[in-house]
Motif scaffolding. Structure first.
Motif, mmCIF file in Angstrom:
data_model
loop_
_atom_site.group_PDB
_atom_site.id
_atom_site.type_symbol
_atom_site.label_atom_id
_atom_site.label_comp_id
_atom_site.label_asym_id
_atom_site.label_seq_id
_atom_site.Cartn_x
_atom_site.Cartn_y
_atom_site.Cartn_z
ATOM 1 N N ALA A 124 0.822 -1.204 0.000
ATOM 2 C CA ALA A 124 0.000 0.000 0.000
ATOM 3 C C ALA A 124 0.862 1.262 0.000
ATOM 4 O O ALA A 124 0.597 2.215 -0.740
ATOM 5 N N VAL A 125 1.897 1.281 0.827
ATOM 6 C CA VAL A 125 2.751 2.471 0.939
ATOM 7 C C VAL A 125 3.549 2.694 -0.344
ATOM 8 O O VAL A 125 3.632 3.825 -0.849
ATOM 9 N N PHE A 126 4.133 1.643 -0.895
ATOM 10 C CA PHE A 126 4.887 1.794 -2.151
ATOM 11 C C PHE A 126 3.964 2.266 -3.277
ATOM 12 O O PHE A 126 4.352 3.099 -4.092
ATOM 13 N N GLY A 127 2.757 1.717 -3.322
ATOM 14 C CA GLY A 127 1.822 2.124 -4.361
ATOM 15 C C GLY A 127 1.369 3.561 -4.211
ATOM 16 O O GLY A 127 1.123 4.253 -5.198
ATOM 17 N N ARG A 128 1.273 4.019 -2.967
ATOM 18 C CA ARG A 128 0.786 5.374 -2.692
ATOM 19 C C ARG A 128 1.898 6.412 -2.792
ATOM 20 O O ARG A 128 1.692 7.516 -3.322
ATOM 21 N N GLU A 129 3.080 6.090 -2.286
ATOM 22 C CA GLU A 129 4.150 7.084 -2.172
ATOM 23 C C GLU A 129 5.295 6.880 -3.159
ATOM 24 O O GLU A 129 6.145 7.747 -3.306
ATOM 25 N N GLY A 130 5.308 5.735 -3.826
ATOM 26 C CA GLY A 130 6.401 5.452 -4.746
ATOM 27 C C GLY A 130 7.571 4.777 -4.045
ATOM 28 O O GLY A 130 7.629 4.724 -2.815
ATOM 29 N N TYR A 131 8.493 4.283 -4.848
ATOM 30 C CA TYR A 131 9.633 3.552 -4.285
ATOM 31 C C TYR A 131 10.589 4.484 -3.544
ATOM 32 O O TYR A 131 11.010 4.204 -2.424
ATOM 33 N N SER A 132 10.945 5.599 -4.155
ATOM 34 C CA SER A 132 11.952 6.486 -3.572
ATOM 35 C C SER A 132 11.463 7.152 -2.289
ATOM 36 O O SER A 132 12.204 7.253 -1.306
#
Length: 219
Positions: free
Chosen positions: A27-35
């Protein structure tokens, strides 16, 4: 009752905290991106300590790779089931290909967190470690693509398609149908009306049959 898929058994056998971390990370990677995503944020969202995250994953790179591959495996499993449902027994090649394409496209909405991650991968492709990118491509897009090719070969063996290279034909089918819809909707983020999606898939199948159909199956 059929056998439970291996990936599903593996997910069910995961420790509860690891499942929570993976779900939060996706959820966090999808929402905020990898970097921009941080292990701290993932830990808070998972309801665990940062130390607990590192007990299960070496670093952010390994965590990203793990959730990307797990999501890709789930989607690939679903694609396999859709293939079996529509292309194992062919009654009308055009209608069966359309039915497959429509359900394959709709499957994107069943995995919103994973396809949010896919959008992250495409947006930050130059920032994601190459080893992670290659592993994801092999388990996800390439695996789903390779699953279609044998079905097209068997359909051709019945005299319903004319093709020399089943993998090339599978690539063309995907580009004309599934990939076209995914690109227009940004993997389900901006859904199209059902009628428009159907028009894309039907037009794609008809174009595919003009390339690979026999005299009896060409649109």
């Amino acid at each position: 009752m059929g056998m439970e898929p291996a990936a599903a058994r593996a997910r069910r056998g995961m420790p509860e905290k690891r499942r929570a971390i993976a779900q939060a990370a996706r959820a966090v990677f999808g929402r905020e991106g990898y970097s921009r995503a941080s292990v701290d944020t993932i830990a808070v969202e998972a309801g665990v300590s940062k130390r607990t995250v590192y007990n299960h994953f070496t670093d952010k790179e390994q965590l990203f790779q793990a959730v990307a591959l797990e999501g890709a495996e789930q989607v690939t499993e679903a694609v396999g089931e859709i293939l079996e449902r529509h292309l194992r027994k062919i009654l009308d090649v055009r209608e069966d290909l359309i039915a497959f394409g429509l359900e394959r496209v709709a499957a994107v909405t069943a995995f919103p967190d994973h396809f949010a991650l896919v959008r992250t991968i495409e947006a930050e492709v130059t920032r994601i470690p190459p080893v992670v990118l290659e592993a994801w491509k092999e388990v996800g897009p390439l695996s789903s693509h390779k699953k279609l090719a044998p079905y097209l070969r068997r359909i051709a063996d019945r005299g319903l398609l004319v093709l020399d290279d089943a993998e090339r034909a599978a690539n063309h089918f995907n580009l004309l149908t599934i990939t076209d819809v995914n690109q227009r909707t940004f993997y389900g983020a901006l859904p199209l009306p059902e009628s428009e999606t159907a028009d894309i898939v039907i037009d794609g199948v008809d174009t595919f049959l003009r390339l690979y159909g026999t005299g009896a199956t060409k649109a």
